[in-house]
Design a protein around this motif. Structure first.
Motif, PDB file in Angstrom:
ATOM      1  N   SER A   1       0.811  -1.227   0.000  1.00  0.00           N
ATOM      2  CA  SER A   1       0.000   0.000   0.000  1.00  0.00           C
ATOM      3  C   SER A   1       0.840   1.272   0.000  1.00  0.00           C
ATOM      4  O   SER A   1       0.317   2.359   0.248  1.00  0.00           O
ATOM      5  N   SER A   2       2.128   1.146  -0.270  1.00  0.00           N
ATOM      6  CA  SER A   2       3.008   2.320  -0.183  1.00  0.00           C
ATOM      7  C   SER A   2       3.196   3.022  -1.521  1.00  0.00           C
ATOM      8  O   SER A   2       4.075   3.875  -1.648  1.00  0.00           O
ATOM      9  N   LEU A   3       2.386   2.690  -2.529  1.00  0.00           N
ATOM     10  CA  LEU A   3       2.558   3.310  -3.842  1.00  0.00           C
ATOM     11  C   LEU A   3       2.387   4.827  -3.803  1.00  0.00           C
ATOM     12  O   LEU A   3       3.215   5.548  -4.372  1.00  0.00           O
ATOM     13  N   PRO A   4       1.341   5.388  -3.177  1.00  0.00           N
ATOM     14  CA  PRO A   4       1.224   6.860  -3.150  1.00  0.00           C
ATOM     15  C   PRO A   4       2.432   7.532  -2.513  1.00  0.00           C
ATOM     16  O   PRO A   4       2.904   8.569  -3.002  1.00  0.00           O
ATOM     17  N   LEU A   5       2.936   6.949  -1.426  1.00  0.00           N
ATOM     18  CA  LEU A   5       4.114   7.521  -0.774  1.00  0.00           C
ATOM     19  C   LEU A   5       5.328   7.459  -1.692  1.00  0.00           C
ATOM     20  O   LEU A   5       6.095   8.422  -1.811  1.00  0.00           O
ATOM     21  N   PHE A   6       5.483   6.328  -2.370  1.00  0.00           N
ATOM     22  CA  PHE A   6       6.613   6.170  -3.291  1.00  0.00           C
ATOM     23  C   PHE A   6       6.537   7.179  -4.430  1.00  0.00           C
ATOM     24  O   PHE A   6       7.530   7.842  -4.759  1.00  0.00           O
ATOM     25  N   LEU A   7       5.365   7.310  -5.051  1.00  0.00           N
ATOM     26  CA  LEU A   7       5.227   8.232  -6.181  1.00  0.00           C
ATOM     27  C   LEU A   7       5.459   9.677  -5.750  1.00  0.00           C
ATOM     28  O   LEU A   7       6.050  10.470  -6.493  1.00  0.00           O
ATOM     29  N   GLY A   8       5.002  10.031  -4.546  1.00  0.00           N
ATOM     30  CA  GLY A   8       5.211  11.389  -4.060  1.00  0.00           C
ATOM     31  C   GLY A   8       6.679  11.717  -3.870  1.00  0.00           C
ATOM     32  O   GLY A   8       7.166  12.756  -4.336  1.00  0.00           O
ATOM     33  N   PHE A   9       7.405  10.834  -3.199  1.00  0.00           N
ATOM     34  CA  PHE A   9       8.831  11.073  -2.979  1.00  0.00           C
ATOM     35  C   PHE A   9       9.616  11.000  -4.291  1.00  0.00           C
ATOM     36  O   PHE A   9      10.547  11.777  -4.503  1.00  0.00           O
ATOM     37  N   PHE A  10       9.237  10.065  -5.146  1.00  0.00           N
ATOM     38  CA  PHE A  10       9.973   9.933  -6.403  1.00  0.00           C
ATOM     39  C   PHE A  10       9.747  11.144  -7.305  1.00  0.00           C
ATOM     40  O   PHE A  10      10.635  11.520  -8.076  1.00  0.00           O
ATOM     41  N   PHE A  11       8.577  11.770  -7.205  1.00  0.00           N
ATOM     42  CA  PHE A  11       8.320  12.990  -7.970  1.00  0.00           C
ATOM     43  C   PHE A  11       9.344  14.065  -7.613  1.00  0.00           C
ATOM     44  O   PHE A  11       9.918  14.720  -8.490  1.00  0.00           O
ATOM     45  N   PHE A  12       9.597  14.249  -6.314  1.00  0.00           N
ATOM     46  CA  PHE A  12      10.579  15.250  -5.899  1.00  0.00           C
ATOM     47  C   PHE A  12      12.001  14.817  -6.262  1.00  0.00           C
ATOM     48  O   PHE A  12      12.867  15.662  -6.515  1.00  0.00           O
ATOM     49  N   THR A  13      12.238  13.513  -6.296  1.00  0.00           N
ATOM     50  CA  THR A  13      13.539  13.031  -6.765  1.00  0.00           C
ATOM     51  C   THR A  13      13.784  13.470  -8.198  1.00  0.00           C
ATOM     52  O   THR A  13      14.870  13.956  -8.548  1.00  0.00           O
TER      53      THR A  13
END
Length: 678
Positions: free
Chosen positions: A541-553
């Motif tokens: 269930s960590s996809l939203p968190l991953f996409l958010g952080f990866f966006f800033f990456t």
């Protein structure tokens, strides 16, 4: 003098009034063509927008940096649509349609970069002294021609012929086994010869893309004041990222249309069928025509935009001062001058540090762009198309925002070359911290019978065959995963021991009588089934968190792109800027965009747990991966590349030595500020 005739000014005495009258007569307002009048005060190399005497007033609206940026951005978008969007989306379809293996399609994909590397130095060197906009007109023509050549096989290969569909249930029918028999002596079909046509199309497009990011970028820097250059370059680079996004969406939608819809429409085959081939060629034709329309606008632009001479005169050189290096500007066009100029640039330590740093960043960026959908698909259990969509929604906006924001910041803060280098170090350091996002996205693998667990206590790991399916004669070459009602994934319905399939009321298919699925209890319409087509859903269930952080990456990673380009243009003599961009792009591909996907691909393949084995026993692509190992491999590669990039940029900060006149200008500004404060 006037004597019953006409005035002859040659015999009139000179007077202030007469001189003023003549100047007024030559003023822009007195001429029939206002733009023509304005051109009288321009530098001899600056002309009107048009060709020859054809220079209507309507064209002069675009005869400025904003007008040029508009067409530069359009060409970047179309180039991105074709090269980075449509080709990548269509490559698997082309494999199936023209009997090509992955090795050949890999060469096709690299054709653009191969052509770019072979030509970029020569085009950037000889084009520097030429008519840059007309080089871009030629580039538009080549990209249009390359796209047309690339889709040519569709019109010459004849209609697509597909075979009969085989249901992969237990037991597999004898016809399927016969068709799957390996025939080592079987020759390739004539369709595989179209490989050379596809490669030719890519080579032509590579030749067209070379002037765009070398001469085209240098022309922007020449035509605008120094503090605005980063904004224009950032917008141009940001707009270029729209191309791949449009290409992926457009190409993906067209693949849902049958390839020969205009010749032999079919209703007995659907996009879900493995034999389906979509209309991959349509977008290439459309983009070829659209790109060809840009030839005329670029041909109309003058060699230099109005005001360029004044802008150049006001610019203070920030080229790295290495003794006599800055003064050694070779101005000829001979091969000797080419080699001497190349040697001069290679000896510029600041330039080479920036080039190596940018290459490391490109290695990571292209690797993520290629394999982010695969990471999402395997970690979170989504389909390939949905994973690609999510990846595009993060990569494209993040990269565009990063490049545009950094360009605006460099412009608003009016950073000099050394300050830009420090800005690059800052953005890369922040991006390095965000790269750890892969560690928080690690998800366990879905249970897979014969791969990560046995068949209900029978069989062994790394062996898809077990007592419950040994009589089925299942084909290892047909990977059609199903999810059992027990939450375990199976290689296919056959390997799950399912003997039949039924279609329920909502149109979906379910498999029944599955011997390898223990105690199937799920039922629909009084039908007890054991498996459904597709992979099992992931519990991660960590996809939203991953996409958010990866966006800033991605944002901070691409915030270094525009400043790096500006720093490269500033740390070399003005005459060598286009050539410096050529050197930059050459190393960017040789050390970055070409090996990047290869390095990521090899690393990801090392985490494979189930390989595709064809009917002849040859190993193909990977079906499933170890999610934990994949995440650690991606973090390791990105961190190492980022650290190397930061080291090179920090080195550039310390060794950069501005020219004496730039130091004097800075000191005068400081004195002026001090006097105002006093």
């Amino acid at each position: 003098m006037k004597e019953d005739g006409v005035d002859n000014p040659a015999f009139e005495p000179s007077s202030p009034e007469g001189s003023e009258h003549k100047r007024a007569a030559l003023s822009p307002g007195r001429l029939g063509h206002p733009a023509l009048g304005a051109s009288c005060s321009l530098d001899p190399e600056e002309h009107l927008c048009g060709i020859g005497r054809f220079a209507p007033a309507a064209l002069q609206v675009c005869n400025n940096p904003k007008g040029y940026l508009l067409f530069y951005s359009l060409l970047s978008i179309f180039q991105g649509i074709v090269v980075n969007g449509l080709v990548n989306v269509s490559i698997s379809t082309i494999e199936k349609r023209y009997d090509l293996n992955s090795s050949l399609t890999g060469i096709i994909s690299s054709g653009y970069d191969i052509s770019f590397c072979l030509l970029c130095l020569f085009i950037s060197f000889y084009g520097e002294r030429g008519h840059k906009p007309r080089w871009l007109a030629f580039a538009s023509f080549l990209i249009a021609l390359g796209a047309l050549v690339f889709c040519l096989p569709h019109f010459t290969a004849g209609p697509y012929i597909y075979g009969d569909k085989v249901e992969d249930t237990c037991p597999v029918n004898l016809a399927a086994i016969k068709n799957a028999t390996c025939k080592p002596g079987l020759k390739k079909t004539e369709l595989s010869n179209y490989f050379y046509v596809f490669l030719l199309g890519q080579l032509i497009m590579g030749a067209g893309g070379t002037p765009l990011y070398t001469l085209g970028t240098a022309f922007i820097d020449d035509s605008v004041p120094k503090h605005k250059s980063s904004v224009y370059i950032g917008i141009g680079y940001g707009m270029s990222l729209m191309g791949p996004a449009i290409g992926y969406v457009l190409g993906g939608q067209l693949l849902n249309i049958y390839v020969d819809f205009h010749r032999h429409p079919r209703h007995d085959i659907t996009p879900e069928d493995p034999r389906w081939v979509g209309a991959w060629w349509v977008a290439f034709v459309a983009c070829s025509f659209s790109t060809c329309l840009l030839v005329a606008p670029f041909s109309y632009f003058p060699k230099q935009l109005p005001g360029t001479h004044k802008i150049r005169a006001e610019k203070i050189s920030e080229a790295h001062h290495g003794g006599a290096d800055v003064q050694s500007e070779y101005g000829g066009r001979s091969l000797r001058d080419f080699l001497l100029t190349l040697w001069l640039l290679l000896r510029n330590p600041v330039l080479m540090c920036l080039v190596f740093a940018a290459s490391m960043e490109a290695c990571v960026a292209t690797g993520f762009a290629t394999f982010l959908p695969k990471f999402i698909e395997n970690q979170f259990g989504y389909t390939s198309s949905y994973s690609a969509t999510l990846g595009g929604l993060v990569l494209v906006p993040g990269a565009a925002i990063g490049q545009i924001i950094s360009g605006i910041l460099v412009s608003k803060l009016k950073l000099n070359c050394k300050s830009i280098l420090k800005f690059i170090v800052l953005t890369c350091s922040v991006a390095l911290g965000f790269n750890m996002v892969f560690l928080i996205a690690i998800c366990g693998n879905t249970p897979f019978a014969g791969v990560s667990e046995d068949y209900n206590g029978t069989g062994t790991l790394s062996n898809l065959t077990a007592p419950c399916n040994s009589h089925c004669r299942c084909l290892r070459s047909n990977y059609l995963p199903v999810c059992g009602t027990n939450g375990v994934q199976y290689f296919s319905a056959c390997y799950a021991g399912c003997t039949s399939a039924v279609t329920i009321q909502d149109g979906s298919k379910v498999f029944t009588n599955c011997d390898c699925v223990v105690n199937p209890k799920s039922s629909t319409e009084n039908i007890i089934y054991g498996a459904t087509p597709g992979k099992c859903a992931s519990n991660c269930s960590s996809l939203p968190l991953f996409l958010g952080f990866f966006f800033f990456t991605i944002v901070f990673t691409f915030m270094a792109v525009t400043p790096t380009t500006v720093a490269i243009l500033r740390c070399v003599p003005e005459r060598h800027r286009s050539f410096a961009m050529g050197v930059h792009m050459l190393f960017l591909r040789i050390l970055g965009s070409i090996p990047g996907p290869i390095l990521f691909g090899v690393s990801i393949d090392s985490t494979c747990t189930l390989w595709d084995i064809d009917k002849c026993g040859r190993k193909g692509s990977c079906w499933t991966y170890n999610n934990h190992r994949m995440a650690y491999m991606l973090v390791g590669i990105s961190v190492i590349a980022k650290v190397i990039s930061i080291i090179f940029t920090v080195t550039a900060v310390f060794i950069y030595n501005p020219p004496p006149e730039q130091l004097e200008s800075s000191e005068k500004k400081e004195e002026a500020v001090t006097s105002v404060q006093l």
